[in-house]
Design an enzyme around this catalytic site. Structure first.
Site, short mmCIF file in Angstrom:
data_model
loop_
_atom_site.label_atom_id
_atom_site.label_comp_id
_atom_site.label_asym_id
_atom_site.label_seq_id
_atom_site.Cartn_x
_atom_site.Cartn_y
_atom_site.Cartn_z
N SER A 135 43.64 38.99 31.45
CA SER A 135 44.54 39.32 32.49
C SER A 135 43.80 39.99 33.67
O SER A 135 43.48 41.23 33.40
CB SER A 135 45.66 40.57 31.93
OG SER A 135 46.69 40.39 32.74
N LYS A 161 44.33 34.82 33.28
CA LYS A 161 45.94 34.91 33.67
C LYS A 161 45.65 36.00 35.01
O LYS A 161 45.09 36.92 35.17
CB LYS A 161 46.69 35.81 32.69
CG LYS A 161 47.75 36.67 33.19
CD LYS A 161 48.73 37.07 32.01
CE LYS A 161 49.25 38.36 31.99
NZ LYS A 161 50.08 38.94 30.82
N LYS A 163 47.51 38.07 37.89
CA LYS A 163 48.72 38.91 38.08
C LYS A 163 49.15 38.40 39.70
O LYS A 163 48.34 38.14 40.68
CB LYS A 163 48.59 40.32 38.32
CG LYS A 163 48.45 41.12 36.84
CD LYS A 163 49.62 40.81 35.96
CE LYS A 163 49.63 41.56 34.94
NZ LYS A 163 50.76 41.62 33.96
N ASP A 189 51.31 35.93 36.10
CA ASP A 189 52.37 36.86 35.52
C ASP A 189 52.75 37.64 36.94
O ASP A 189 52.19 38.18 37.47
CB ASP A 189 51.57 37.76 34.78
CG ASP A 189 52.58 38.57 33.93
OD1 ASP A 189 54.04 38.53 34.36
OD2 ASP A 189 52.21 39.56 33.05
N GLU A 214 54.84 33.85 34.07
CA GLU A 214 55.24 34.46 33.39
C GLU A 214 56.13 35.46 34.23
O GLU A 214 55.86 35.95 35.21
CB GLU A 214 54.26 35.63 32.74
CG GLU A 214 54.51 36.39 31.65
CD GLU A 214 53.34 37.01 31.18
OE1 GLU A 214 52.11 36.63 31.19
OE2 GLU A 214 53.27 38.19 30.38
N ASP A 239 58.37 37.60 29.12
CA ASP A 239 57.77 38.59 28.61
C ASP A 239 58.91 39.76 28.69
O ASP A 239 59.60 39.72 27.53
CB ASP A 239 56.70 39.04 29.47
CG ASP A 239 56.13 40.57 29.17
OD1 ASP A 239 56.51 41.13 28.09
OD2 ASP A 239 54.87 40.86 29.63
N LYS A 263 55.36 40.78 22.24
CA LYS A 263 54.23 42.03 22.33
C LYS A 263 55.13 42.94 21.44
O LYS A 263 56.29 43.31 21.42
CB LYS A 263 54.38 42.81 23.60
CG LYS A 263 53.78 42.36 24.50
CD LYS A 263 53.73 42.89 26.08
CE LYS A 263 52.95 42.28 27.20
NZ LYS A 263 53.53 42.88 28.50
N GLY A 291 49.65 42.02 25.86
CA GLY A 291 48.84 43.16 25.72
C GLY A 291 49.36 44.17 26.57
O GLY A 291 49.97 44.08 27.56
O1 SMG Z 1 46.36 44.57 27.46
O2 SMG Z 1 45.20 42.91 28.54
C1 SMG Z 1 46.26 43.67 28.30
C2 SMG Z 1 47.19 43.68 29.60
C3 SMG Z 1 47.91 42.59 29.69
O3 SMG Z 1 48.80 41.83 31.80
C4 SMG Z 1 48.88 42.55 31.03
N1 SMG Z 1 49.80 43.35 30.55
O4 SMG Z 1 53.26 42.24 32.01
O5 SMG Z 1 51.82 41.13 30.52
C5 SMG Z 1 52.06 42.35 31.11
C6 SMG Z 1 51.20 43.37 31.26
C7 SMG Z 1 51.86 44.62 31.11
C8 SMG Z 1 51.01 45.78 31.29
S1 SMG Z 1 50.47 46.05 32.80
C9 SMG Z 1 49.65 47.63 32.78
MG MG Z 2 53.62 39.93 31.33
#
Ligand code: SMG
Ligand code: MG
Length: 368
Positions: A135, A161, A163, A189, A214, A239, A263, A291
């Site tokens: 991510s 992925k 953001k 995402d 996402e 999510d 998750k 994650g």
């Molecule tokens: O653990 O690699 C990881 C982070 C993956 O993008 C990630 N998580 O919305 O999916 C999500 C975010 C939530 C946590 S962001 C701090």
């Molecule tokens: Mg997410």
């Protein structure tokens, strides 16, 4: 098995690079470790709540408070427990799924260590390695993004992925497609950053043949996601919205999503996570493992979960060095784009006491 005490330990763990999402920037991880001390083995888990209530309503200090004042007392009062009994023992408390998940996972770890059974075996894993994605946060420039993605691809990550948020969507996706081509497994995402007014920006992403988008809208807006899905060719994945197997089934049946991010922390634990996996499999909907920037303690059971058969897409189950210079357990390493599923009893990893001690900011011991 009887839980005799619960240790709550907070750690400050620096991230190797800041991680910016539509809701803010994380520079270090305020980790809450939960240890259950029982008349058998001890068990460990990590609460996935972030320091601030920006991804979900839960946050670390709140999770610590609810465990201290409401959940641990119920667990002590329950007497003989197993992992499967934790949910009902804590049932009187509404919500607080991340806090409940941490307690349930710690009890399961203790229980499975007693049997000599791994999380993977207990949950029903069918693979010994899982494919990893990574991510990638919002960067200050497109060049910085391309450089970061390029580094991850060189390391072997199998899916990227990005953001996104309004204003950082078409351009970064276009730049990554230009740099790395159409075969790259790519998804985005939004972490709830869009609404009906900004949705046209999302529809422009259809040209990039993404694996999925996402959580575009706020978590409560199942109807909005269903409406959006009607107007886009890119699959919608939820999510934040998916807090239980019942909600997952409802969201899928209403056409709000065709892929689900699981998750365990968000849904109240690994047992509910497996129920979501199962209901999605029955509905023909693939899932993948999300994650929360976990240390090895939280990553280990996530990787076991990701080895179940309906986990059909690479997860946000990156190697330890994507997050931390030093993990607090033996590190997870990338091997040909995969990480190995732990096989030892319970979560299958051990805390490195010296590193844990160095990073500890507080310890509290709860007793009946
Ligand atoms: O653990 O690699 C990881 C982070 C993956 O993008 C990630 N998580 O919305 O999916 C999500 C975010 C939530 C946590 S962001 C701090
Ligand atoms: Mg997410």
């Amino acid at each position: 098995m009887k839980v005799q005490a619960v240790e709550l330990r907070r750690l400050a763990v620096p991230l190797v690079r800041p991680f910016r999402t539509s809701f803010g920037t994380q520079t270090d991880r305020d980790v809450l470790l939960v240890r259950v001390i029982t008349d058998g083995a001890d068990g460990n888990a990590e609460c996935v709540a972030l320091a601030d209530p920006v991804y979900s309503s839960e946050y670390v200090a709140g999770a610590q408070a609810v465990i201290t004042d409401h959940l641990a007392p119920r667990l002590f009062a329950a007497g003989e427990v197993t992992g499967r009994r934790v949910h009902s023992a804590l049932g009187g408390v509404i919500g607080h799924r991340m806090a409940k998940a941490a307690l349930e996972t710690a009890v399961l770890d203790a229980e499975l260590r007693g049997y000599g059974v791994s999380f993977a075996g207990y949950l029903g894993a069918v693979r010994d390695r899982v494919e990893c994605g990574v991510s990638v946060g919002i960067t200050s420039t497109l060049d910085a993004l391309i450089e970061e993605v390029s580094g991850y691809l060189q390391q072997g990550y199998r899916r990227i992925k990005l953001k996104i948020e309004p204003g950082w969507d078409w351009e970064p996706v276009h730049a990554v497609r230009m740099a790395f081509g159409d075969d790259l497994l790519l998804q985005v995402d939004a972490n709830t950053a869009y609404d009906m007014a900004t949705a046209p920006r999302l529809r422009r992403l259809d040209e990039f043949e993404l694996l999925l988008i996402e959580q575009p809208f706020v978590e409560e807006d199942i109807a909005g996601h269903a409406a959006l899905a009607q107007t886009m060719s890119t699959p919608i994945c939820l999510d934040e919205s998916i807090v239980s197997a019942a909600v997952a089934a409802d969201a899928v049946n209403r056409g709000a999503c065709s892929i689900v991010n699981i998750k365990a922390g968000r849904v109240g634990g690994f047992l509910e996570a497996v129920r979501i996996h199962d209901v999605c499999a029955a509905l023909g909907v693939p899932v993948w493992c999300g994650g929360m920037l976990e240390t090895g303690v939280g990553r280990a059971p996530n990787i076991a979960l990701a080895a179940l058969p309906n986990f059909k897409l690479p997860g946000d189950t990156s190697a330890s060095d994507r997050y931390f210079a030093e993990d607090i357990t033996e590190p997870f390493v990338l091997e040909d784009g995969c990480v190995r599923v732990p096989t030892g009893p319970g979560i299958g990893v051990e805390l490195r006491a010296d590193i844990v001690e160095q990073m500890t900011t507080s310890v509290a011991l709860l007793r009946p």
